[in-house]
Design a protein around this motif. Structure first.
Motif, PDB file in Angstrom:
ATOM      1  N   PRO A 103     -12.317  21.799  28.981  1.00  0.00           N
ATOM      2  CA  PRO A 103     -12.446  22.879  27.997  1.00  0.00           C
ATOM      3  C   PRO A 103     -13.501  22.565  26.933  1.00  0.00           C
ATOM      4  O   PRO A 103     -13.616  21.430  26.481  1.00  0.00           O
ATOM      5  CB  PRO A 103     -11.043  22.960  27.384  1.00  0.00           C
ATOM      6  N   GLN A 104     -14.226  23.606  26.536  1.00  0.00           N
ATOM      7  CA  GLN A 104     -15.294  23.466  25.553  1.00  0.00           C
ATOM      8  C   GLN A 104     -15.221  24.597  24.540  1.00  0.00           C
ATOM      9  O   GLN A 104     -14.819  25.718  24.862  1.00  0.00           O
ATOM     10  CB  GLN A 104     -16.672  23.513  26.231  1.00  0.00           C
ATOM     11  N   LEU A 119     -22.276  33.887  28.444  1.00  0.00           N
ATOM     12  CA  LEU A 119     -21.823  32.696  29.164  1.00  0.00           C
ATOM     13  C   LEU A 119     -20.344  32.827  29.514  1.00  0.00           C
ATOM     14  O   LEU A 119     -19.924  32.520  30.639  1.00  0.00           O
ATOM     15  CB  LEU A 119     -22.079  31.458  28.302  1.00  0.00           C
ATOM     16  N   VAL A 120     -19.541  33.308  28.562  1.00  0.00           N
ATOM     17  CA  VAL A 120     -18.119  33.524  28.837  1.00  0.00           C
ATOM     18  C   VAL A 120     -17.950  34.524  29.979  1.00  0.00           C
ATOM     19  O   VAL A 120     -17.146  34.316  30.896  1.00  0.00           O
ATOM     20  CB  VAL A 120     -17.393  34.027  27.575  1.00  0.00           C
ATOM     21  N   GLN A 121     -18.708  35.617  29.927  1.00  0.00           N
ATOM     22  CA  GLN A 121     -18.592  36.615  30.982  1.00  0.00           C
ATOM     23  C   GLN A 121     -18.907  36.012  32.352  1.00  0.00           C
ATOM     24  O   GLN A 121     -18.195  36.279  33.337  1.00  0.00           O
ATOM     25  CB  GLN A 121     -19.538  37.784  30.704  1.00  0.00           C
ATOM     26  N   LYS A 126     -16.919  33.749  37.585  1.00  0.00           N
ATOM     27  CA  LYS A 126     -16.849  32.673  38.583  1.00  0.00           C
ATOM     28  C   LYS A 126     -15.465  32.048  38.683  1.00  0.00           C
ATOM     29  O   LYS A 126     -15.273  31.085  39.431  1.00  0.00           O
ATOM     30  CB  LYS A 126     -17.857  31.566  38.239  1.00  0.00           C
ATOM     31  N   GLY A 127     -14.524  32.560  37.893  1.00  0.00           N
ATOM     32  CA  GLY A 127     -13.180  31.988  37.908  1.00  0.00           C
ATOM     33  C   GLY A 127     -13.044  30.728  37.094  1.00  0.00           C
ATOM     34  O   GLY A 127     -12.093  29.960  37.267  1.00  0.00           O
ATOM     35  N   ALA A 128     -14.001  30.488  36.178  1.00  0.00           N
ATOM     36  CA  ALA A 128     -13.982  29.279  35.355  1.00  0.00           C
ATOM     37  C   ALA A 128     -13.789  29.608  33.883  1.00  0.00           C
ATOM     38  O   ALA A 128     -14.211  28.851  33.009  1.00  0.00           O
ATOM     39  CB  ALA A 128     -15.279  28.488  35.555  1.00  0.00           C
ATOM     40  N   GLY A 129     -13.135  30.730  33.599  1.00  0.00           N
ATOM     41  CA  GLY A 129     -12.938  31.130  32.208  1.00  0.00           C
ATOM     42  C   GLY A 129     -12.124  30.144  31.402  1.00  0.00           C
ATOM     43  O   GLY A 129     -12.256  30.079  30.176  1.00  0.00           O
ATOM     44  N   ASP A 130     -11.275  29.338  32.088  1.00  0.00           N
ATOM     45  CA  ASP A 130     -10.464  28.361  31.365  1.00  0.00           C
ATOM     46  C   ASP A 130     -11.293  27.214  30.798  1.00  0.00           C
ATOM     47  O   ASP A 130     -10.776  26.397  30.027  1.00  0.00           O
ATOM     48  CB  ASP A 130      -9.353  27.813  32.258  1.00  0.00           C
ATOM     49  N   GLU A 199     -13.630  40.608  26.893  1.00  0.00           N
ATOM     50  CA  GLU A 199     -12.499  39.714  27.127  1.00  0.00           C
ATOM     51  C   GLU A 199     -13.002  38.275  27.133  1.00  0.00           C
ATOM     52  O   GLU A 199     -13.817  37.897  27.970  1.00  0.00           O
ATOM     53  CB  GLU A 199     -11.831  40.041  28.469  1.00  0.00           C
ATOM     54  N   THR A 200     -12.509  37.468  26.195  1.00  0.00           N
ATOM     55  CA  THR A 200     -12.929  36.067  26.136  1.00  0.00           C
ATOM     56  C   THR A 200     -11.840  35.124  26.629  1.00  0.00           C
ATOM     57  O   THR A 200     -12.139  34.010  27.051  1.00  0.00           O
ATOM     58  CB  THR A 200     -13.300  35.672  24.698  1.00  0.00           C
TER      59      THR A 200
END
Length: 264
Positions: A103-104, A119-121, A126-130, A199-200
């Motif tokens: 996490p960052q 970048l969040v979007q 890509k399924g890496a929102g976490d 959505e973040t």
């Protein structure tokens, strides 16, 4: 421990450009504090006072930290006039994937806040929102080409864009004029984020000066309208300028970073 200079080649063949980064590894394993990723503004570099303060703060807490220069900026290669939001976003994604893990917290200043939101979007797509623990957006300028600049363009500037592909204007932040290209404006339209719900999946802290001559504080209010109502904090600083680099401003930025909870 001082951050380590790194370099990453982004792009292929004639479009390849070396991206310079400063990477500090986590020094207190198991503290679960998310790392800090700095995303600078238009024509800014990674050695500014806010970036330095965040890196130093991360080191004091044992957090990982990452900062870098977009192509055409600072220590990175590439032609500044070839720069667009898409191009700088591609570099940001590559640097984020290559030099960070876990996490960052994305800390975006001015245009860097636009890059952070995009970048969040892309990470969520890509399924890496976490990977995003939170966002701290300083004088955020999402969609600045379309929302803030295009309505104010003079006829001479419009003609220069049409005929020459760019125009220049003086800036109080350095001796050389700012350059804005037709490609930047056209690409900016395809990267707009103030069109629907953003959505973040993470807390968002916005810090905005009300005496900012470049990004009106009302623009920060508009951004809030596009963010989910939960976990969004807006701090307005009545006498704050665009840079928000005074000691008291930096203290607010560091406090916003510290308010984002550790990863479970």
């Amino acid at each position: 421990m001082e951050p380590t200079p790194k370099e990453l080649i982004v792009g292929e063949a004639g479009d390849a450009r070396p991206i310079a980064a400063l990477v500090r590894a986590e020094t207190v394993p198991g503290n679960h504090l998310p790392g800090i990723v700095w995303l600078g503004g238009y024509r800014s570099d990674m050695t500014g006072s806010k970036a330095e303060a965040l890196c130093r703060h991360a080191g004091e807490q044992g957090r990982a930290s990452l900062r870098f220069d977009y192509s055409g900026h600072g220590a990175s290669g590439g032609d500044f006039r070839a720069g667009t939001i898409s191009r700088w976003l591609e570099e940001s994604l590559a640097v984020f994937d290559h030099f960070s893990s876990g996490p960052q917290i994305l800390v975006g200043s001015s245009m860097g806040a636009w890059i952070a939101l995009r970048l969040v979007q892309e990470l969520r797509r890509k399924g890496a929102g976490d990977r995003v623990a939170g966002l701290v957006l300083i004088a955020p300028a999402p969609d600045f080409t379309h929302e803030l600049m295009e309505p104010e363009l003079t006829e001479a500037q419009r003609q220069a864009l049409a005929q020459n592909g760019f125009f220049e204007e003086p800036t109080p932040y350095g001796p050389d004029p700012n350059v804005f290209t037709r490609a930047l404006f056209e690409d900016g339209r395809t990267n707009r984020v103030l069109e629907g719900l953003l959505e973040t999946g993470a807390p968002v802290h916005i810090i905005q000066g009300m005496a900012d001559p470049d990004v009106p504080w009302q623009h920060a209010l508009k951004l809030v309208e596009h963010l989910p109502s939960d976990n969004v904090t807006l701090t307005l600083i009545r006498d704050g300028d665009h840079r928000l680099s005074r000691d008291e401003d930096i203290s607010r930025i560091l406090a916003a970073v510290d308010s984002i909870p550790p990863a479970p």
